[in-house]
Design a protein around this motif. Structure first.
Motif, PDB file in Angstrom:
ATOM      1  N   SER A 107     -15.969   6.004  -2.861  1.00 21.39           N
ATOM      2  CA  SER A 107     -14.857   6.576  -3.628  1.00 21.39           C
ATOM      3  C   SER A 107     -13.693   6.932  -2.720  1.00 21.39           C
ATOM      4  O   SER A 107     -12.523   6.671  -3.045  1.00 21.39           O
ATOM      5  N   ARG A 108     -13.997   7.516  -1.570  1.00 25.40           N
ATOM      6  CA  ARG A 108     -12.923   7.881  -0.621  1.00 25.40           C
ATOM      7  C   ARG A 108     -12.226   6.637  -0.071  1.00 25.40           C
ATOM      8  O   ARG A 108     -10.988   6.602   0.038  1.00 25.40           O
ATOM      9  N   LEU A 109     -12.995   5.615   0.265  1.00 24.24           N
ATOM     10  CA  LEU A 109     -12.392   4.392   0.796  1.00 24.24           C
ATOM     11  C   LEU A 109     -11.546   3.693  -0.258  1.00 24.24           C
ATOM     12  O   LEU A 109     -10.483   3.135   0.053  1.00 24.24           O
ATOM     13  N   LEU A 110     -12.002   3.713  -1.496  1.00 25.50           N
ATOM     14  CA  LEU A 110     -11.220   3.111  -2.573  1.00 25.50           C
ATOM     15  C   LEU A 110      -9.877   3.814  -2.718  1.00 25.50           C
ATOM     16  O   LEU A 110      -8.820   3.165  -2.798  1.00 25.50           O
ATOM     17  N   MET A 111      -9.892   5.135  -2.738  1.00 28.77           N
ATOM     18  CA  MET A 111      -8.643   5.866  -2.937  1.00 28.77           C
ATOM     19  C   MET A 111      -7.710   5.723  -1.737  1.00 28.77           C
ATOM     20  O   MET A 111      -6.478   5.816  -1.886  1.00 28.77           O
ATOM     21  N   ALA A 112      -8.233   5.480  -0.570  1.00 27.20           N
ATOM     22  CA  ALA A 112      -7.365   5.221   0.577  1.00 27.20           C
ATOM     23  C   ALA A 112      -6.545   3.951   0.363  1.00 27.20           C
ATOM     24  O   ALA A 112      -5.425   3.822   0.860  1.00 27.20           O
ATOM     25  N   GLN A 113      -7.106   3.006  -0.429  1.00 29.13           N
ATOM     26  CA  GLN A 113      -6.387   1.777  -0.765  1.00 29.13           C
ATOM     27  C   GLN A 113      -5.530   1.931  -2.021  1.00 29.13           C
ATOM     28  O   GLN A 113      -4.684   1.075  -2.304  1.00 29.13           O
ATOM     29  N   ALA A 114      -5.764   2.976  -2.783  1.00 28.16           N
ATOM     30  CA  ALA A 114      -4.931   3.382  -3.928  1.00 28.16           C
ATOM     31  C   ALA A 114      -4.623   2.266  -4.918  1.00 28.16           C
ATOM     32  O   ALA A 114      -3.463   2.059  -5.283  1.00 28.16           O
ATOM     33  N   PRO A 115      -5.629   1.559  -5.450  1.00 31.88           N
ATOM     34  CA  PRO A 115      -5.327   0.546  -6.459  1.00 31.88           C
ATOM     35  C   PRO A 115      -5.065   1.129  -7.843  1.00 31.88           C
ATOM     36  O   PRO A 115      -4.774   0.387  -8.791  1.00 31.88           O
ATOM     37  N   LEU A 119       0.819  -1.208   0.000  1.00 34.44           N
ATOM     38  CA  LEU A 119       0.000   0.000   0.000  1.00 34.44           C
ATOM     39  C   LEU A 119       0.852   1.258   0.000  1.00 34.44           C
ATOM     40  O   LEU A 119       0.516   2.252  -0.649  1.00 34.44           O
ATOM     41  N   ARG A 120       1.984   1.227   0.714  1.00 38.06           N
ATOM     42  CA  ARG A 120       2.826   2.422   0.777  1.00 38.06           C
ATOM     43  C   ARG A 120       3.367   2.792  -0.602  1.00 38.06           C
ATOM     44  O   ARG A 120       3.461   3.980  -0.938  1.00 38.06           O
ATOM     45  N   ALA A 121       3.702   1.801  -1.415  1.00 37.92           N
ATOM     46  CA  ALA A 121       4.187   2.081  -2.770  1.00 37.92           C
ATOM     47  C   ALA A 121       3.081   2.666  -3.636  1.00 37.92           C
ATOM     48  O   ALA A 121       3.320   3.580  -4.443  1.00 37.92           O
ATOM     49  N   ARG A 122       1.865   2.165  -3.477  1.00 36.92           N
ATOM     50  CA  ARG A 122       0.744   2.686  -4.265  1.00 36.92           C
ATOM     51  C   ARG A 122       0.435   4.128  -3.875  1.00 36.92           C
ATOM     52  O   ARG A 122       0.197   4.989  -4.736  1.00 36.92           O
ATOM     53  N   ARG A 123       0.432   4.398  -2.581  1.00 38.01           N
ATOM     54  CA  ARG A 123       0.190   5.773  -2.143  1.00 38.01           C
ATOM     55  C   ARG A 123       1.317   6.696  -2.590  1.00 38.01           C
ATOM     56  O   ARG A 123       1.074   7.855  -2.973  1.00 38.01           O
ATOM     57  N   ALA A 124       2.541   6.192  -2.566  1.00 38.67           N
ATOM     58  CA  ALA A 124       3.688   7.004  -2.995  1.00 38.67           C
ATOM     59  C   ALA A 124       3.514   7.465  -4.432  1.00 38.67           C
ATOM     60  O   ALA A 124       3.759   8.640  -4.762  1.00 38.67           O
ATOM     61  N   PHE A 125       3.089   6.566  -5.314  1.00 41.46           N
ATOM     62  CA  PHE A 125       2.910   6.911  -6.723  1.00 41.46           C
ATOM     63  C   PHE A 125       1.855   8.005  -6.867  1.00 41.46           C
ATOM     64  O   PHE A 125       2.001   8.948  -7.648  1.00 41.46           O
ATOM     65  N   ASN A 126       0.784   7.909  -6.102  1.00 40.06           N
ATOM     66  CA  ASN A 126      -0.264   8.920  -6.163  1.00 40.06           C
ATOM     67  C   ASN A 126       0.221  10.279  -5.674  1.00 40.06           C
ATOM     68  O   ASN A 126      -0.127  11.323  -6.240  1.00 40.06           O
ATOM     69  N   TYR A 127       1.028  10.280  -4.604  1.00 37.90           N
ATOM     70  CA  TYR A 127       1.559  11.549  -4.102  1.00 37.90           C
ATOM     71  C   TYR A 127       2.557  12.160  -5.091  1.00 37.90           C
ATOM     72  O   TYR A 127       2.655  13.386  -5.217  1.00 37.90           O
ATOM     73  N   ILE A 144      -6.960  13.208  -1.623  1.00 38.54           N
ATOM     74  CA  ILE A 144      -6.062  12.670  -0.610  1.00 38.54           C
ATOM     75  C   ILE A 144      -4.610  12.924  -0.984  1.00 38.54           C
ATOM     76  O   ILE A 144      -3.782  13.268  -0.135  1.00 38.54           O
ATOM     77  N   TYR A 145      -4.303  12.798  -2.272  1.00 40.51           N
ATOM     78  CA  TYR A 145      -2.913  12.725  -2.716  1.00 40.51           C
ATOM     79  C   TYR A 145      -2.424  14.034  -3.337  1.00 40.51           C
ATOM     80  O   TYR A 145      -2.179  14.132  -4.543  1.00 40.51           O
ATOM     81  N   THR A 146      -2.295  15.040  -2.484  1.00 40.69           N
ATOM     82  CA  THR A 146      -1.663  16.289  -2.850  1.00 40.69           C
ATOM     83  C   THR A 146      -0.894  16.783  -1.629  1.00 40.69           C
ATOM     84  O   THR A 146      -1.129  16.316  -0.498  1.00 40.69           O
ATOM     85  N   LYS A 147       0.017  17.678  -1.825  1.00 43.99           N
ATOM     86  CA  LYS A 147       0.882  18.113  -0.728  1.00 43.99           C
ATOM     87  C   LYS A 147       0.048  18.663   0.432  1.00 43.99           C
ATOM     88  O   LYS A 147      -0.834  19.498   0.248  1.00 43.99           O
ATOM     89  N   GLY A 148       0.313  18.156   1.634  1.00 45.74           N
ATOM     90  CA  GLY A 148      -0.380  18.607   2.821  1.00 45.74           C
ATOM     91  C   GLY A 148      -1.656  17.847   3.135  1.00 45.74           C
ATOM     92  O   GLY A 148      -2.313  18.131   4.139  1.00 45.74           O
ATOM     93  N   LEU A 184     -15.553  -2.973   1.026  1.00 47.98           N
ATOM     94  CA  LEU A 184     -15.902  -1.970   0.023  1.00 47.98           C
ATOM     95  C   LEU A 184     -17.017  -2.499  -0.875  1.00 47.98           C
ATOM     96  O   LEU A 184     -17.946  -1.751  -1.229  1.00 47.98           O
ATOM     97  N   ASP A 185     -16.941  -3.769  -1.248  1.00 49.01           N
ATOM     98  CA  ASP A 185     -18.009  -4.363  -2.055  1.00 49.01           C
ATOM     99  C   ASP A 185     -19.364  -4.240  -1.353  1.00 49.01           C
ATOM    100  O   ASP A 185     -20.377  -3.906  -1.977  1.00 49.01           O
ATOM    101  N   ALA A 186     -19.373  -4.512  -0.055  1.00 48.41           N
ATOM    102  CA  ALA A 186     -20.625  -4.425   0.706  1.00 48.41           C
ATOM    103  C   ALA A 186     -21.166  -3.001   0.712  1.00 48.41           C
ATOM    104  O   ALA A 186     -22.379  -2.780   0.587  1.00 48.41           O
ATOM    105  N   LEU A 187     -20.267  -2.025   0.837  1.00 46.61           N
ATOM    106  CA  LEU A 187     -20.690  -0.624   0.815  1.00 46.61           C
ATOM    107  C   LEU A 187     -21.252  -0.251  -0.547  1.00 46.61           C
ATOM    108  O   LEU A 187     -22.281   0.443  -0.642  1.00 46.61           O
ATOM    109  N   MET A 188     -20.619  -0.710  -1.618  1.00 51.12           N
ATOM    110  CA  MET A 188     -21.118  -0.402  -2.961  1.00 51.12           C
ATOM    111  C   MET A 188     -22.451  -1.080  -3.210  1.00 51.12           C
ATOM    112  O   MET A 188     -23.353  -0.488  -3.841  1.00 51.12           O
TER     113      MET A 188
END
Length: 559
Positions: free
Chosen positions: A515-523, A315-323, A359-363, A489-493
């Motif tokens: 949408s927010r929960l999905l982006m927190a997982q950053a697939p 997950l850290r690598a996926r979030r890194a790419f988004n940032y 989520i993925y912008t500076k600050g 997430l599937d249950a929420l959708m």
């Protein structure tokens, strides 16, 4: 609501096509006729309407095939709903939204002369599963018997799910749960109705007969396609499937966007599939103002990250790419802020359920999102890469070979290199690349692609692209390219879909949460949303722009 549609006797419904014989096969007027000349860099692959998932073919097949419902082929709001097509009205749901009784319009024929019957509808719905249609799971498996068809498609009968009545000309659907989007799902191309005798396999370069104003007369994916008038077509509803102006459509493959623009300027072609290239925008904008069309539609470019193999199984690598991604640079590659906006979530602006937030912008962070994307945070990205232990690993971006995609891919490669990876780009013809990045056997780490809404909803992005049910290992038709699965997430959708049946506003709020929960997982790494800039020849006129399809080829009028 309850109620039953009035049914027509067989003598009126299927004895002849006299009821539509007086309606025009072609529209009257001075600009009817001629050959519409289109060009694209590459073909769209298979012509099977229940398998194809590239927008190039979606546009073509919109004037070849019909579903029980469709979307209006006319200018209007982006957020439009399905209307009747092969049926005479949208039925009132029965049994608390579990039963839909459709009545077919009388006298409609396929391009081979065969009269449309309820049996064709039932066979087409079964065929969806038998050919492993990419949307069989997310869009149609809640038809009674659909789950069994997913597990054993070759034996699919949809027992108790779809019933034909040839005497009354009706087809009845039974669902396992109410669905606020059922009419929209039937309107999507994969719900096209084809003759019952159509083989239960991908027909590839051979197009099954359809009911629209054209049929595909010839196709060579390496060179071109020819469409001719369907001699049996008579207009039954102008908004659903209007009579066609051009006598024929010729589609040529092979010209890159630069050459295509020049060819259109010179009158060799009338329209090009690709967005106008960045370095020609100023030229065509100044010289051909009256021939430029800027088209708004629901779309998103993104990079799918394979969550099941290194480095993005962390997950850290996926979030890194988004940032790390400089989305401003991506907007510039798309033509600038007048035609593109940065995307920070997997819902485009204007889609139901979209709420501003990044989520993925500076600050910003998953716990404290910013109102919008401002700038990348490379320092945080590098820190996350170090913490993940993936620094120095090799990462390959698989991109379509079209220039716009390649420019985006090179920006992704540069970003990955700055993060500490050894990065490269591999470009493939789009009709091949899209299937290639879907197949888990190819172990694609980053698949660059774009997504146009199948219809205006959040589910066509979040549920179609990231639900457990849309990931099919070892398959070229697995649109969940990331291989992402989160049962919570599937249950929420699923909940969002059910709530939307009776309360669309509350349903949209749940989709926004999803949408927010999905982006927190950053697939995935959302990139940008574009407006389409297209140039037409001096011969073209008419109102041919329509949401969902972008353009409707049957409505191009030629001087």
């Amino acid at each position: 609501m309850t109620g039953v549609i009035a049914l027509m006797p067989v003598t009126a419904a299927f004895a002849s096509d006299d009821s539509v014989a007086s309606r025009p096969a072609v529209p009257p007027g001075p600009h009817t006729g001629g050959i519409l000349r289109l060009t694209a860099q590459n073909s769209g692959g298979t012509l099977d309407p229940q398998v194809s998932y590239l927008h190039l073919n979606y546009q073509i097949e919109a004037v070849v095939y019909d579903g029980l419902t469709t979307f209006a082929k006319a200018p209007g709001s982006l957020n439009r709903q399905a209307i009747p097509d092969l049926v005479d009205s949208l039925p009132v749901p029965e049994d608390g939204g579990l039963t839909y009784r459709f009545h077919l319009r009388p006298g409609i024929r396929f391009s081979n002369g065969k009269l449309l019957t309820p049996d064709d509808v039932v066979s087409s719905m079964r065929r969806l599963f038998k050919v492993n249609s990419p949307t069989a799971g997310p869009y149609y498996s809640h038809i009674v018997g659909g789950t069994a068809c997913l597990h054993a498609p070759e034996h699919c009968v949809l027992s108790g799910g779809v019933e034909a009545d040839d005497v009354t000309g009706t087809v009845t659907f039974h669902l396992t749960h109410p669905d606020s989007e059922f009419f929209d799902r039937l309107a999507f191309l994969h719900g096209a109705i084809v003759p019952a005798e159509t083989p239960a396999r991908d027909t590839g370069n051979t197009a099954p007969p359809g009911t629209g104003p054209y049929y595909i007369a010839s196709y060579d994916p390496n060179s071109g396609m020819e469409l001719k008038r369907n001699p049996y077509f008579r207009e039954w509803n102008h908004d659903a499937q209007p009579a066609a102006y051009p006598d024929a459509i010729h589609y040529a493959f092979g010209l890159d966007p630069e050459a295509a623009i020049t060819a259109i300027e010179n009158g060799q072609y009338d329209w090009m599939y690709e967005n106008a290239s960045l370095d020609r925008l100023a030229e065509i904008g100044s010289k051909f103002t009256d021939r430029i069309h800027i088209i708004d539609f629901l779309n998103l470019y993104y990079a799918a990250l394979n969550v099941n193999i290194p480095p993005f199984n962390d997950l850290r690598a996926r979030r890194a790419f988004n940032y790390a991604l400089n989305r401003k640079a991506m907007v510039i590659h798309s033509g600038g802020s007048s035609v593109a906006v940065p995307s920070c979530q997997m819902l485009p602006v204007g889609a139901p359920g979209f709420e501003p937030g990044c989520i993925y912008t500076k600050g910003a962070s998953p716990e404290n999102p910013a109102p919008e994307w401002k700038e990348p945070d490379m320092a945080l990205a590098r820190q996350l890469v170090e913490e993940s232990g993936t620094r120095g690993q090799h990462v390959t971006v698989i991109s379509p070979s079209e220039p716009g995609y390649v420019a985006r891919a090179n920006e992704l490669r540069s970003t990955l290199a700055s993060m500490g990876y050894v990065a490269s780009v591999r470009s493939i013809t789009q009709s091949v690349q899209f299937n290639y990045i879907q197949n888990s056997d190819n172990r694609v780490q980053v698949g660059l692609t774009g997504w146009n809404a199948d219809y205006p909803s959040a589910s066509t992005y979040l549920q179609a692209l990231f639900s457990c049910g849309t990931f099919t290992p070892h398959s070229d038709n697995s649109i969940n390219i990331s291989g992402f699965c989160d049962h919570d997430l599937d249950a929420l959708m699923d909940q969002a879909g059910l709530v939307s049946v009776t309360d669309q506003k509350a349903g949209n709020a749940l989709w926004a949460e999803a949408s927010r929960l999905l982006m927190a997982q950053a697939p995935a790494v959302p990139i940008d949303q574009v407006r389409w800039v297209t140039l037409t020849s001096s011969r073209v006129q008419g109102a041919f722009v329509a949401p969902i399809y972008q353009v409707v080829f049957s409505q191009f009028q030629l001087r």
